[in-house]
Design an enzyme around this catalytic site. Structure first.
Site, PDB file in Angstrom:
ATOM      1  N   HIS A  88      95.518  80.924-103.853  1.00 53.36           N
ATOM      2  CA  HIS A  88      96.525  81.250-104.865  1.00 53.36           C
ATOM      3  C   HIS A  88      96.141  80.605-106.186  1.00 53.36           C
ATOM      4  O   HIS A  88      95.699  79.468-106.216  1.00 53.36           O
ATOM      5  CB  HIS A  88      97.918  80.748-104.457  1.00 53.36           C
ATOM      6  N   ARG A  89      96.320  81.340-107.256  1.00 54.50           N
ATOM      7  CA  ARG A  89      96.088  80.774-108.588  1.00 54.50           C
ATOM      8  C   ARG A  89      97.262  79.866-108.927  1.00 54.50           C
ATOM      9  O   ARG A  89      98.398  80.175-108.629  1.00 54.50           O
ATOM     10  CB  ARG A  89      95.999  81.885-109.635  1.00 54.50           C
TER      11      ARG A  89
END
Length: 191
Positions: A88-89
């Site tokens: 996940h960013r």
């Protein structure tokens, strides 16, 4: 009369035959097309279909193996090992992480003759070097050098597996050969 000596000599061959049949069924059930015929699973796990596993490698019960994982010959994952994360960013100001998307997933490589202890967590993208040991319950956030023994949260080197360079050379020479069948450790029995 039954020849008991012959019967007991046949047990390891019978055990291997059952083991091979079970794994053929599990490879099909899990959709594992890139694992060696000698790869073995110890029980139910959640494994990405793209797993690449070398000869005589093993995954224990209750593991969660994410995508893009490569497991080398003779390597073992204890029960409950988790290989995941980095998906996940979190670096986009003004955008919640849940909506930030995912970066490109990098390959996680576990080289030959590696032992990952029970309930260890490996962050996606790490490389565990040849012959290394990861202690039970450790969290691996960085690459592990060959023949290192690491443990802790985060995992840190606690010592080397072999004390002398000639021991490493001898082990490397063995691992450079075509993988060969050996004698598996007997299952743990209760008293």
């Amino acid at each position: 009369m039954i020849n008991m000596a012959g019967f007991f000599r046949a047990i390891p061959a019978l055990r291997q035959c059952i083991r091979n049949a079970r794994m053929a069924w599990l490879r099909m059930r899990y959709g594992l097309k890139s694992v060696s015929p000698t790869f073995y699973m110890g029980g139910k796990s959640s494994i990405s279909r793209d797993l690449v596993a070398g000869p005589f490698s093993f995954i224990g019960n209750g593991c969660t193996i994410g995508p893009k994982v490569r497991l080398g010959a003779y390597s073992m994952l204890g029960p409950g090992v988790l290989i995941t994360g980095m998906d996940h960013r979190y670096d986009l100001p003004g955008t919640p992480m849940i909506f930030s998307g995912r970066p490109a997933l990098v390959e996680t490589v576990i080289e030959e003759d590696v032992w990952i202890g029970a309930r260890a967590i490996l962050m996606a993208g790490v490389r565990i070097g040849r012959g290394a040991i990861v202690g039970a319950g450790s969290i691996v956030t960085r690459d592990v050098e060959p023949y290192s023994i690491v443990a802790g949260v985060p995992a840190k080197e606690i010592r080397k597996r072999f004390a002398k360079p000639e021991e490493i050379e001898a082990h490397n020479a063995m691992l450079s050969k075509t993988p060969q069948m050996g004698i598996y450790a007997d299952p743990v029995s209760l008293p």
